[in-house]
Design a protein around this motif. Sequence first.
Motif, PDB file in Angstrom:
ATOM      1  N   ALA A  51       0.816  -1.218   0.000  1.00  0.00           N
ATOM      2  CA  ALA A  51       0.000   0.000   0.000  1.00  0.00           C
ATOM      3  C   ALA A  51       0.849   1.268   0.000  1.00  0.00           C
ATOM      4  O   ALA A  51       0.378   2.327  -0.413  1.00  0.00           O
ATOM      5  CB  ALA A  51      -0.944   0.008   1.205  1.00  0.00           C
ATOM      6  N   ALA A  52       2.089   1.176   0.442  1.00  0.00           N
ATOM      7  CA  ALA A  52       2.955   2.364   0.502  1.00  0.00           C
ATOM      8  C   ALA A  52       4.382   2.015   0.099  1.00  0.00           C
ATOM      9  O   ALA A  52       5.339   2.463   0.721  1.00  0.00           O
ATOM     10  CB  ALA A  52       2.923   2.951   1.907  1.00  0.00           C
ATOM     11  N   ASP A  53       4.539   1.226  -0.975  1.00  0.00           N
ATOM     12  CA  ASP A  53       5.870   0.770  -1.358  1.00  0.00           C
ATOM     13  C   ASP A  53       6.594   1.687  -2.350  1.00  0.00           C
ATOM     14  O   ASP A  53       7.655   1.345  -2.844  1.00  0.00           O
ATOM     15  CB  ASP A  53       5.820  -0.672  -1.878  1.00  0.00           C
ATOM     16  N   SER A  54       6.028   2.837  -2.625  1.00  0.00           N
ATOM     17  CA  SER A  54       6.725   3.844  -3.436  1.00  0.00           C
ATOM     18  C   SER A  54       6.464   5.206  -2.794  1.00  0.00           C
ATOM     19  O   SER A  54       5.556   5.350  -1.976  1.00  0.00           O
ATOM     20  CB  SER A  54       6.221   3.833  -4.884  1.00  0.00           C
ATOM     21  N   ASP A  55       7.260   6.173  -3.187  1.00  0.00           N
ATOM     22  CA  ASP A  55       7.106   7.499  -2.603  1.00  0.00           C
ATOM     23  C   ASP A  55       5.725   8.085  -2.916  1.00  0.00           C
ATOM     24  O   ASP A  55       5.089   8.671  -2.039  1.00  0.00           O
ATOM     25  CB  ASP A  55       8.215   8.422  -3.125  1.00  0.00           C
ATOM     26  N   ILE A  56       5.255   7.898  -4.134  1.00  0.00           N
ATOM     27  CA  ILE A  56       3.933   8.428  -4.508  1.00  0.00           C
ATOM     28  C   ILE A  56       2.833   7.738  -3.714  1.00  0.00           C
ATOM     29  O   ILE A  56       1.924   8.397  -3.195  1.00  0.00           O
ATOM     30  CB  ILE A  56       3.695   8.306  -6.032  1.00  0.00           C
ATOM     31  N   LYS A  57       2.901   6.415  -3.597  1.00  0.00           N
ATOM     32  CA  LYS A  57       1.879   5.693  -2.830  1.00  0.00           C
ATOM     33  C   LYS A  57       1.883   6.129  -1.369  1.00  0.00           C
ATOM     34  O   LYS A  57       0.832   6.308  -0.767  1.00  0.00           O
ATOM     35  CB  LYS A  57       2.112   4.181  -2.910  1.00  0.00           C
ATOM     36  N   ARG A  58       3.069   6.289  -0.817  1.00  0.00           N
ATOM     37  CA  ARG A  58       3.179   6.711   0.592  1.00  0.00           C
ATOM     38  C   ARG A  58       2.566   8.092   0.786  1.00  0.00           C
ATOM     39  O   ARG A  58       1.768   8.304   1.697  1.00  0.00           O
ATOM     40  CB  ARG A  58       4.643   6.706   1.024  1.00  0.00           C
ATOM     41  N   ILE A  93     -10.185  13.572  -0.830  1.00  0.00           N
ATOM     42  CA  ILE A  93      -9.518  14.029  -2.039  1.00  0.00           C
ATOM     43  C   ILE A  93     -10.234  13.435  -3.254  1.00  0.00           C
ATOM     44  O   ILE A  93     -10.557  12.257  -3.274  1.00  0.00           O
ATOM     45  CB  ILE A  93      -8.031  13.594  -2.061  1.00  0.00           C
ATOM     46  N   THR A  94     -10.431  14.257  -4.276  1.00  0.00           N
ATOM     47  CA  THR A  94     -11.098  13.795  -5.501  1.00  0.00           C
ATOM     48  C   THR A  94     -10.073  13.203  -6.466  1.00  0.00           C
ATOM     49  O   THR A  94      -8.868  13.505  -6.389  1.00  0.00           O
ATOM     50  CB  THR A  94     -11.832  14.950  -6.201  1.00  0.00           C
ATOM     51  N   LEU A  95     -10.554  12.385  -7.398  1.00  0.00           N
ATOM     52  CA  LEU A  95      -9.675  11.777  -8.396  1.00  0.00           C
ATOM     53  C   LEU A  95      -8.960  12.823  -9.254  1.00  0.00           C
ATOM     54  O   LEU A  95      -7.752  12.688  -9.480  1.00  0.00           O
ATOM     55  CB  LEU A  95     -10.453  10.784  -9.269  1.00  0.00           C
ATOM     56  N   TYR A 147      -0.428  13.538  -8.505  1.00  0.00           N
ATOM     57  CA  TYR A 147       0.382  12.314  -8.548  1.00  0.00           C
ATOM     58  C   TYR A 147       0.428  11.628  -9.910  1.00  0.00           C
ATOM     59  O   TYR A 147       1.132  10.641 -10.075  1.00  0.00           O
ATOM     60  CB  TYR A 147      -0.132  11.316  -7.508  1.00  0.00           C
ATOM     61  N   GLY A 148      -0.362  12.102 -10.866  1.00  0.00           N
ATOM     62  CA  GLY A 148      -0.332  11.530 -12.210  1.00  0.00           C
ATOM     63  C   GLY A 148      -0.957  10.147 -12.290  1.00  0.00           C
ATOM     64  O   GLY A 148      -1.751   9.738 -11.444  1.00  0.00           O
ATOM     65  N   LYS A 149      -0.557   9.432 -13.340  1.00  0.00           N
ATOM     66  CA  LYS A 149      -1.118   8.098 -13.614  1.00  0.00           C
ATOM     67  C   LYS A 149      -0.808   7.116 -12.481  1.00  0.00           C
ATOM     68  O   LYS A 149      -1.633   6.280 -12.135  1.00  0.00           O
ATOM     69  CB  LYS A 149      -0.570   7.581 -14.944  1.00  0.00           C
ATOM     70  N   GLU A 150       0.379   7.211 -11.897  1.00  0.00           N
ATOM     71  CA  GLU A 150       0.731   6.308 -10.796  1.00  0.00           C
ATOM     72  C   GLU A 150      -0.179   6.550  -9.583  1.00  0.00           C
ATOM     73  O   GLU A 150      -0.536   5.622  -8.869  1.00  0.00           O
ATOM     74  CB  GLU A 150       2.203   6.458 -10.391  1.00  0.00           C
ATOM     75  N   GLY A 151      -0.570   7.794  -9.376  1.00  0.00           N
ATOM     76  CA  GLY A 151      -1.495   8.106  -8.285  1.00  0.00           C
ATOM     77  C   GLY A 151      -2.851   7.468  -8.504  1.00  0.00           C
ATOM     78  O   GLY A 151      -3.468   6.951  -7.577  1.00  0.00           O
ATOM     79  N   ARG A 152      -3.307   7.484  -9.753  1.00  0.00           N
ATOM     80  CA  ARG A 152      -4.587   6.833 -10.094  1.00  0.00           C
ATOM     81  C   ARG A 152      -4.506   5.330  -9.853  1.00  0.00           C
ATOM     82  O   ARG A 152      -5.404   4.731  -9.278  1.00  0.00           O
ATOM     83  CB  ARG A 152      -4.949   7.127 -11.550  1.00  0.00           C
ATOM     84  N   ARG A 153      -3.401   4.713 -10.305  1.00  0.00           N
ATOM     85  CA  ARG A 153      -3.209   3.267 -10.089  1.00  0.00           C
ATOM     86  C   ARG A 153      -3.138   2.944  -8.594  1.00  0.00           C
ATOM     87  O   ARG A 153      -3.694   1.952  -8.129  1.00  0.00           O
ATOM     88  CB  ARG A 153      -1.953   2.782 -10.799  1.00  0.00           C
ATOM     89  N   ALA A 154      -2.457   3.794  -7.848  1.00  0.00           N
ATOM     90  CA  ALA A 154      -2.352   3.581  -6.401  1.00  0.00           C
ATOM     91  C   ALA A 154      -3.723   3.674  -5.743  1.00  0.00           C
ATOM     92  O   ALA A 154      -4.057   2.880  -4.862  1.00  0.00           O
ATOM     93  CB  ALA A 154      -1.395   4.601  -5.784  1.00  0.00           C
ATOM     94  N   LEU A 155      -4.536   4.624  -6.184  1.00  0.00           N
ATOM     95  CA  LEU A 155      -5.889   4.769  -5.644  1.00  0.00           C
ATOM     96  C   LEU A 155      -6.729   3.524  -5.944  1.00  0.00           C
ATOM     97  O   LEU A 155      -7.428   3.015  -5.069  1.00  0.00           O
ATOM     98  CB  LEU A 155      -6.566   6.017  -6.224  1.00  0.00           C
ATOM     99  N   ARG A 188      -0.886  -8.530  -3.975  1.00  0.00           N
ATOM    100  CA  ARG A 188       0.018  -7.469  -4.410  1.00  0.00           C
ATOM    101  C   ARG A 188      -0.428  -6.843  -5.722  1.00  0.00           C
ATOM    102  O   ARG A 188      -0.185  -5.678  -5.993  1.00  0.00           O
ATOM    103  CB  ARG A 188       1.414  -8.069  -4.545  1.00  0.00           C
ATOM    104  N   SER A 189      -1.090  -7.622  -6.556  1.00  0.00           N
ATOM    105  CA  SER A 189      -1.469  -7.194  -7.892  1.00  0.00           C
ATOM    106  C   SER A 189      -2.557  -6.124  -7.862  1.00  0.00           C
ATOM    107  O   SER A 189      -3.483  -6.178  -7.063  1.00  0.00           O
ATOM    108  CB  SER A 189      -1.977  -8.399  -8.688  1.00  0.00           C
ATOM    109  N   SER A 190      -2.447  -5.184  -8.787  1.00  0.00           N
ATOM    110  CA  SER A 190      -3.490  -4.174  -8.958  1.00  0.00           C
ATOM    111  C   SER A 190      -4.585  -4.654  -9.895  1.00  0.00           C
ATOM    112  O   SER A 190      -5.655  -4.061  -9.953  1.00  0.00           O
ATOM    113  CB  SER A 190      -2.899  -2.884  -9.528  1.00  0.00           C
ATOM    114  N   ILE A 191      -4.317  -5.734 -10.646  1.00  0.00           N
ATOM    115  CA  ILE A 191      -5.267  -6.164 -11.669  1.00  0.00           C
ATOM    116  C   ILE A 191      -5.959  -7.485 -11.367  1.00  0.00           C
ATOM    117  O   ILE A 191      -6.886  -7.859 -12.074  1.00  0.00           O
ATOM    118  CB  ILE A 191      -4.596  -6.243 -13.060  1.00  0.00           C
TER     119      ILE A 191
END
Length: 168
Positions: A20-27, A38-40, A47-55, A150-153
């Motif tokens: 859930a927090a394994d990158s700086d953006i996710k953290r 916070i809205t999308l 945070y860009g595309k990585e922020g969307r994936r993290a969400l 671990r997978s997002s998909i």
Amino acid sequence: MVSRIKVVNDPGELVSIFHAADSDIKRKLLLDLSTGWITLPTIEQKYGKEGRRALLYLDKIKMIETQWITGSNGPEKAYHTYYTNVQINLMGTLSELADIIYAATLSDDQLQEYEDKIKALMKDDGSVFLGDVSDALNISQTLIRGIVKRSSILEIKGYKIELASGAE
């Protein structure tokens, strides 16, 4: 504010928590979500595309809640962390622990290789039994559960692995 505790009783669930927090953006996103709604569009702007994936990942593992808020463009869906605390209460064998640590520390490329192999095993209905994946890949069900957590998909529903909703 209501204090909610996420209780982790399954070794495989540790992978979700660690990821859930394994990158700086996710953290940073997780910290932002813990302090307010916070809205999308705001998340994507910051945070860009990585922020969307993290969400999407945080939503998949049920770490966030949603509500509609009135923004400058009318009603918008907003996100916030659901839990304020995490309690880890589990016991497992050393082999289970080894599989969980391995799944939690896979590189993104290694994870994608496993995801691709699992997707290739899926039937026309978009699912595959956990035991069939274990047999086909010759790895433990604990490791498979860790990979899917671990997978997002991918997600586990009962004894089947399916594509997660919102998966790209």
